[in-house]
Design a protein around this motif. Structure first.
Motif, PDB file in Angstrom:
ATOM      1  N   UNK A 318       0.829  -1.212   0.000  1.00 36.34           N
ATOM      2  CA  UNK A 318       0.000   0.000   0.000  1.00 36.34           C
ATOM      3  C   UNK A 318       0.859   1.256   0.000  1.00 36.34           C
ATOM      4  N   UNK A 319       2.098   1.143  -0.442  1.00 37.99           N
ATOM      5  CA  UNK A 319       2.997   2.287  -0.516  1.00 37.99           C
ATOM      6  C   UNK A 319       4.208   2.162   0.373  1.00 37.99           C
ATOM      7  N   UNK A 320       4.058   1.499   1.535  1.00 35.80           N
ATOM      8  CA  UNK A 320       5.203   1.280   2.408  1.00 35.80           C
ATOM      9  C   UNK A 320       6.175   0.285   1.765  1.00 35.80           C
ATOM     10  N   UNK A 321       7.384   0.224   2.330  1.00 36.68           N
ATOM     11  CA  UNK A 321       8.434  -0.630   1.790  1.00 36.68           C
ATOM     12  C   UNK A 321       8.665  -1.796   2.748  1.00 36.68           C
ATOM     13  N   UNK A 322       8.334  -3.003   2.291  1.00 40.78           N
ATOM     14  CA  UNK A 322       8.583  -4.208   3.083  1.00 40.78           C
ATOM     15  C   UNK A 322       9.984  -4.716   2.755  1.00 40.78           C
ATOM     16  N   UNK A 323      10.768  -4.992   3.780  1.00 43.19           N
ATOM     17  CA  UNK A 323      12.190  -5.291   3.597  1.00 43.19           C
ATOM     18  C   UNK A 323      12.469  -6.758   3.883  1.00 43.19           C
ATOM     19  N   UNK A 324      13.055  -7.442   2.918  1.00 42.58           N
ATOM     20  CA  UNK A 324      13.525  -8.806   3.165  1.00 42.58           C
ATOM     21  C   UNK A 324      14.756  -8.745   4.066  1.00 42.58           C
ATOM     22  N   UNK A 325      14.795  -9.584   5.077  1.00 41.41           N
ATOM     23  CA  UNK A 325      15.913  -9.521   6.011  1.00 41.41           C
ATOM     24  C   UNK A 325      15.857  -8.291   6.898  1.00 41.41           C
ATOM     25  N   UNK A 326      14.644  -7.855   7.239  1.00 42.01           N
ATOM     26  CA  UNK A 326      14.492  -6.626   8.027  1.00 42.01           C
ATOM     27  C   UNK A 326      15.196  -6.717   9.372  1.00 42.01           C
ATOM     28  N   UNK A 327      15.194  -7.890   9.996  1.00 42.26           N
ATOM     29  CA  UNK A 327      15.876  -8.033  11.285  1.00 42.26           C
ATOM     30  C   UNK A 327      17.379  -7.866  11.147  1.00 42.26           C
TER      31      UNK A 327
END
Length: 414
Positions: A318-327
């Protein structure tokens, strides 16, 4: 510089009619661009690879480009079809297919490998089949491709400046994130960005804090368009998703009984409540949220749907950026910019309560558009730019700066 050059640099979408690149003098354009580009940038290997790609694609433009594949059935490995010869010639022009029998109508293994290579470098699902989307990308004209490369060259000096210190760069069309510390790349990952009807805005911001086990305060637009219709269909939806209904305008919000709300009567105005999802495995934010401060309510975060990172096309949010490996990204930031003790992140995640860790100094974040780039092995990558209209200003400004040198007395019309 000519108006055609400025238009070519600002238009990189397959649907743009006119304003082609056919009249560009590539050597003149590159010389003009580098008159205002520092030596450190013009000597950068990635920049020089883009230079070479622009020269190659401009040469294709001047030689007539390539013929579009007409409408027809999906072309699949093993089949014989009259259009296969045209497909062979098209892929040979862009070096996806080695020189060979360009007239053969057999879709053999070598041609399948060429199609897969083309799909990979154009951000398509790699299946070796020329279906509707692959055919459309094959039919993007050579001048539009050259224009995308020219646009990347326009933006490159600004990009280098942004990544010279400590910063996070998100390429929206490429759906990739890179984290630089003191100019050195220390982390790279896939991301999921906004849908075509809910695009990720091009902004510069900064991470001020990292939230572990975050709540998700569901934005009113998402609540109205997606969540409330699901509640109407399934009265157990809120409970199953760990979503609570909270009062508004109170110092200490109260939890409201969803059974007492007539969900079918919720109109299009301001919602009289807010919806909040509890931390946990179902939470759309995942385990970590990177707080930004912008009027779009855009931020970086983990996700509970990590399988979507495997998709070739990742404009799904919805516009936000989901990050792979966020942790992993959070750990790198917290180690350098917070007072969190060793193993503090792991300890916080063992519980289920939100934990906010403020950074000693913010981390700049830049959401940018790079729709053409060249890998170290020479592979030229293209992505359709979902935010073309809002991305034009910086490129036009660069062109006008170049034109300000008044080379050969030519000017640029923006």
């Amino acid at each position: 510089m000519s108006a055609e050059t400025a238009q070519a640099c600002s238009n990189n979408d397959a649907g743009v009619a006119g304003n082609r690149l056919a009249q560009i003098d590539a050597e003149y354009w590159l010389a003009a661009n580098e008159r205002t580009t520092s030596g450190s940038v013009s000597d950068d290997p990635a920049y020089r690879r883009l230079r070479d790609a622009l020269a190659f694609y401009t040469a294709l433009v001047h030689s007539g480009g390539w013929q579009s594949l007409p409408a027809g059935p999906s072309l699949k490995p093993g089949m014989t079809h009259d259009q296969v010869g045209g497909l062979r010639r098209r892929l040979n022009l862009t070096r996806d297919l080695p020189a060979g029998d360009q007239g053969s109508t057999l879709f053999d293994a070598e041609l399948e490998a060429a199609v897969r290579r083309f799909q990979s470098r154009n951000g398509l699902d790699v299946d070796g089949i020329v279906g509707r989307e692959t055919r459309a990308m094959l039919n993007v004209p050579a001048d539009i491709r050259a224009a995308a490369i020219a646009q990347s060259l326009c933006r490159y000096p600004e990009l280098v400046a942004k990544q010279s210190g400590t910063s996070i760069i998100v390429n929206v069309p490429g759906a990739k994130l890179r984290f630089f510390r003191d100019g050195e790349l220390i982390f790279s990952s896939r991301v999921i960005v906004g849908r075509a009807d809910w695009p990720t805005p091009l902004i510069s911001d900064a991470i001020s804090a990292i939230e572990l086990n975050p709540y998700w305060n569901i934005p009113p637009r998402i609540a109205r368009q997606e969540v409330i219709p699901r509640i109407i269909r399934d009265p157990e939806y809120l409970r199953s998703q760990g979503i609570r209904v909270l009062s508004l305008g109170e110092a200490k919000p109260r939890e409201l009984d969803p059974a007492q709300i007539d969900w079918t009567s919720v109109g299009g105005g301001a919602l009289p409540f807010r919806l909040r999802q509890d931390p946990g495995p179902r939470n759309a934010m995942g385990l970590v949220k990177f707080r930004l401060n912008n009027p779009h309510h855009i931020f970086l975060h983990d996700t509970s749907a990590r399988q979507l990172f495997d998709n070739a096309k990742r404009n799904l949010s919805h516009g936000c950026v989901r990050v792979q490996g966020a942790l992993d990204l959070a750990k790198l930031i917290l180690e350098a910019r917070s007072d969190l003790p060793p193993n503090g992140l792991e300890q916080a995640l063992e519980g289920d309560a939100p934990v906010v860790v403020r950074l000693r100094a913010p981390i700049p974040v830049h959401l940018v558009v790079i729709s053409a780039w060249v890998d170290e092995d020479g592979t030229v990558n293209f992505r359709n730019d979902p935010t073309r209209d809002t991305a034009q200003k910086s490129c036009i400004a660069s062109i006008n700066t170049i034109a300000g040198n008044n080379l050969s007395g030519r000017q640029c019309d923006s």
